[in-house]
Design an enzyme around this catalytic site. Structure first.
Site, PDB file in Angstrom:
ATOM      1  N   CYS A   2     118.666 137.728 -29.602  1.00 49.27           N
ATOM      2  CA  CYS A   2     118.646 137.505 -27.940  1.00 49.27           C
ATOM      3  C   CYS A   2     118.043 135.991 -27.725  1.00 49.27           C
ATOM      4  O   CYS A   2     118.069 135.110 -28.855  1.00 49.27           O
ATOM      5  CB  CYS A   2     118.066 139.079 -26.598  1.00 49.27           C
ATOM      6  SG  CYS A   2     117.974 140.622 -27.325  1.00 49.27           S
ATOM      7  N   ARG A  50     121.115 139.249 -24.124  1.00 50.18           N
ATOM      8  CA  ARG A  50     120.542 140.275 -24.344  1.00 50.18           C
ATOM      9  C   ARG A  50     121.180 140.459 -26.099  1.00 50.18           C
ATOM     10  O   ARG A  50     122.951 140.843 -25.539  1.00 50.18           O
ATOM     11  CB  ARG A  50     120.366 141.365 -23.920  1.00 50.18           C
ATOM     12  CG  ARG A  50     119.907 143.079 -25.294  1.00 50.18           C
ATOM     13  CD  ARG A  50     120.378 143.947 -23.871  1.00 50.18           C
ATOM     14  NE  ARG A  50     119.514 144.744 -25.069  1.00 50.18           N
ATOM     15  CZ  ARG A  50     119.424 146.053 -24.846  1.00 50.18           C
ATOM     16  NH1 ARG A  50     120.095 146.822 -23.767  1.00 50.18           N
ATOM     17  NH2 ARG A  50     118.819 147.442 -25.570  1.00 50.18           N
ATOM     18  N   GLY A  76     113.104 139.867 -29.833  1.00 52.91           N
ATOM     19  CA  GLY A  76     112.231 139.900 -30.863  1.00 52.91           C
ATOM     20  C   GLY A  76     112.682 141.406 -31.088  1.00 52.91           C
ATOM     21  O   GLY A  76     113.535 142.435 -30.452  1.00 52.91           O
TER      22      GLY A  76
END
EC number: 6.3.5.4
Length: 591
Positions: A2, A50, A76
């Site tokens: 992201c 995202r 992550g």
């Protein structure tokens, strides 16, 4: 992967400022094309782009605790999130996202929770109750993060430099394994493994333990709700990743949704020996193999985009990033959003060919420590940003925290390269997977000599880059290089050419300082150049610069082909330096 952008403590809280932050966040949309989000609280902004890998339907960010007093934007994957959730029974989770656990851990443990996370991450968390905030980056720096300071006193964090470089005069690459706390106003290291001190371990080599810890690292990285694959070059590291995934895929949750046939990917120039090597491994493992091709001109045409996305002018990184960048675009077009890759093995096990010249186990071990500590500036940066440019996430099992601890605890005497004992580079890893009853790989693949990634694409690739640079950079430009670029002065025309492109996108001095410099041979640190007096005269990132080590070293080829130009200006290596350079096709695993 992201893209995150956080701006905290701004002086201007107008709608125009909010619009500006949204505009800057859009510069990261390639990292996260699936959804955009922003949280504004007084003079603080947390934005997110995202890429949906886990819980695609409800895991949009920023994420919150129950009453939304704690806000977090994360880039992550937290592989142990289910285990962590099990110990947070009093908390109510709003999503199935693996990253939401960060907000709840903060509620329970304050700033001391980061070491509980098993995964790769960069995040910024805002506590609206007292307007304090923290930012943290994973142990090795797999996920990129930059930190900057605005003229109004604001503090900025971004996944990539491009989202903050225009609005911050001063910015840095956020150090791996560190946490920033607004309460103390400083950085502190949260990651403190035994190997970090560089003291020499004495634990005997345990091949079974090493194998088991690597298999665990692979299995946990099969956590995905979207199609995935493995980058396969036919070299040792990527082949081991593919082999272990193949063995465990059927029992993983992802198989129920996407099937138990593994997809593997490689890219290279047509006719490269490693295209054949990758296919051989794929056939042996029974994978669905995708062989992709590119031409030298296609690579050259992509250079500006590559440098913009990867945000470096380091020669080795750009050489290796370009094929990976092109491959990632193809992978994304096939509907794949996550791949496993083989970065990190050479740093941990001393796999680069210059390690043959390590004078003793102390220097061998210290060099591996230095290499791991610098991974975020080289291979991690390449693997993350080359793939994220097209919305693909790269996971790197060799950089699993527990696996690194196991591997770095081995007495380095076992890692030393000793040909008289049959120990080639990375012997401890090869031997750990040398199973006669249930072979992981064919013997000749398991014991194949290391080929450096950018070397492996072929001399027709590297020489093409050098020829292209020679057309754009004159001798007189090189004579004045130290005046034009006093910081990290380029010493070759290729380096000069990359630097001009970088400066076009990132003209500030702070940007220049995020890129490492110093002498290197075959990807060594400056300290290791001292191992061989001849290396100081032959500073080139190619693995074949490890004279007297590689089977097709420069010194061997130079006897067959005269140097073409001034060694100060173009390294002195002519375009015919051995067709064997067309090896280790750009699978983006540098193996």
């Amino acid at each position: 992967m992201c893209g995150i952008l956080a701006v905290l403590g701004v002086a201007d809280v107008s709608l125009a400022k909010r619009s500006r932050i949204i505009e800057l966040s859009r510069r990261l949309r390639h990292r996260g094309p699936d959804w955009s989000g922003i949280h504004c609280y007084q003079d603080c902004y947390l934005a997110h782009q995202r890429l949906a890998i886990v819980d695609p339907t409800s895991g949009d960010q920023p994420l919150y605790n129950e009453d939304k007093s704690v806000v977090v934007t994360v880039n992550g994957e937290i592989y142990n999130h289910e285990e962590l959730k099990a110990n947070l029974k009093s908390h109510k989770f709003q999503t199935a996202s693996d990253c939401e656990v960060i907000a709840h851990l903060y509620e329970e443990y304050g700033e001391e929770f980061v070491d509980m996370l098993d995964g790769m991450f960069a995040f910024v968390l805002l506590d609206t109750r007292d307007k304090s905030f923290i930012a943290a980056r994973d142990a090795i720096g797999i996920c990129p993060l930059y930190m900057g300071w605005g003229l109004d006193g604001s503090v900025w964090f971004s996944s990539e430099m491009k989202a903050l470089s225009d609005d911050c005069e001063r910015f840095i690459s956020f150090p791996p394994g560190h946490l920033y706390s607004s309460k103390t106003g400083g950085l502190r290291r949260w990651y403190n493994p035994p190997w970090f001190s560089e003291s020499i371990p004495s634990t005997p080599y345990n091949p079974l333990l090493l194998r088991q810890s690597f298999e665990k690292a692979i299995i946990k990285r099969l956590m995905t709700d979207v199609p995935f694959g493995v980058l396969l070059s036919g070299g040792l590291d990527s082949s081991l990743v593919a082999s272990v995934v193949s063995r465990h895929l059927a029992e993983a949750k992802v198989a129920a949704q996407w099937g138990n046939k593994l997809h593997t990917f490689c890219i290279g120039l047509k006719g490269s020996p490693d295209l054949r090597a990758a296919k051989e491994v794929a056939d042996y493992l029974g994978t669905v193999h995708h062989e992709l091709h590119f031409t030298v001109q296609e690579g050259i045409d992509a250079l500006e985009e590559v440098i913009y996305h990867v945000e470096t002018y380091d020669v080795t990184t750009i050489r290796a990033s370009t094929p990976m960048f092109l491959m990632s675009r193809k992978i994304k077009s096939l509907g794949v959003k996550m791949v496993l890759s083989g970065e990190g093995s050479d740093e941990i096990f001393g796999g680069y060919l210059y390690f043959h010249k390590a004078p003793n186990k102390k220097e061998f071990h210290e060099e591996t420590c230095r290499k791991i500590k610098a991974l975020h500036l080289y291979d991690c940066l390449r693997a993350n940003k080359s793939t994220s440019a097209w919305g693909v996430e790269a996971r790197v099992p060799f950089l699993d925290k527990n696996f690194i601890n196991v591997a770095m605890d081995i007495d380095p005497e076992w890692k030393m390269i000793k040909r008289d004992l049959g120990r080639i580079e990375k012997w401890v890893l090869r031997n750990a997977f040398d199973d006669e009853e249930k072979p992981y790989l064919p013997k000749h693949i398991l014991y194949r000599q290391k080929e450096q990634f950018s070397d492996g694409v072929g001399y027709s690739w590297i020489d093409g880059l050098k020829d292209h640079a020679n057309e754009h950079v004159s001798d007189s430009m090189m004579m004045n290089a130290s005046f034009v670029y006093p910081e990290n002065t380029p010493v070759t025309k290729e380096a000069y050419y990359y630097r001009t492109i970088f400066e076009k996108f990132f003209p500030k001095n702070a940007a220049r300082l995020t890129v490492p410099g110093g002498p290197s041979v075959a990807c060594s640190t400056a300290k290791a150049v001292e191992w061989d007096a001849a290396w100081s005269k032959n500073l080139d990132p190619s693995g074949r610069a490890a004279l007297g080590v590689h089977d097709a070293a420069y010194e061997d080829t130079l006897q067959k082909s005269p140097a073409s130009a001034n060694p100060v200006l173009d390294n002195g290596f002519g375009p015919a330096l051995g067709e064997s350079m067309v090896k280790t096709v750009a699978s983006a695993t540098a193996v």
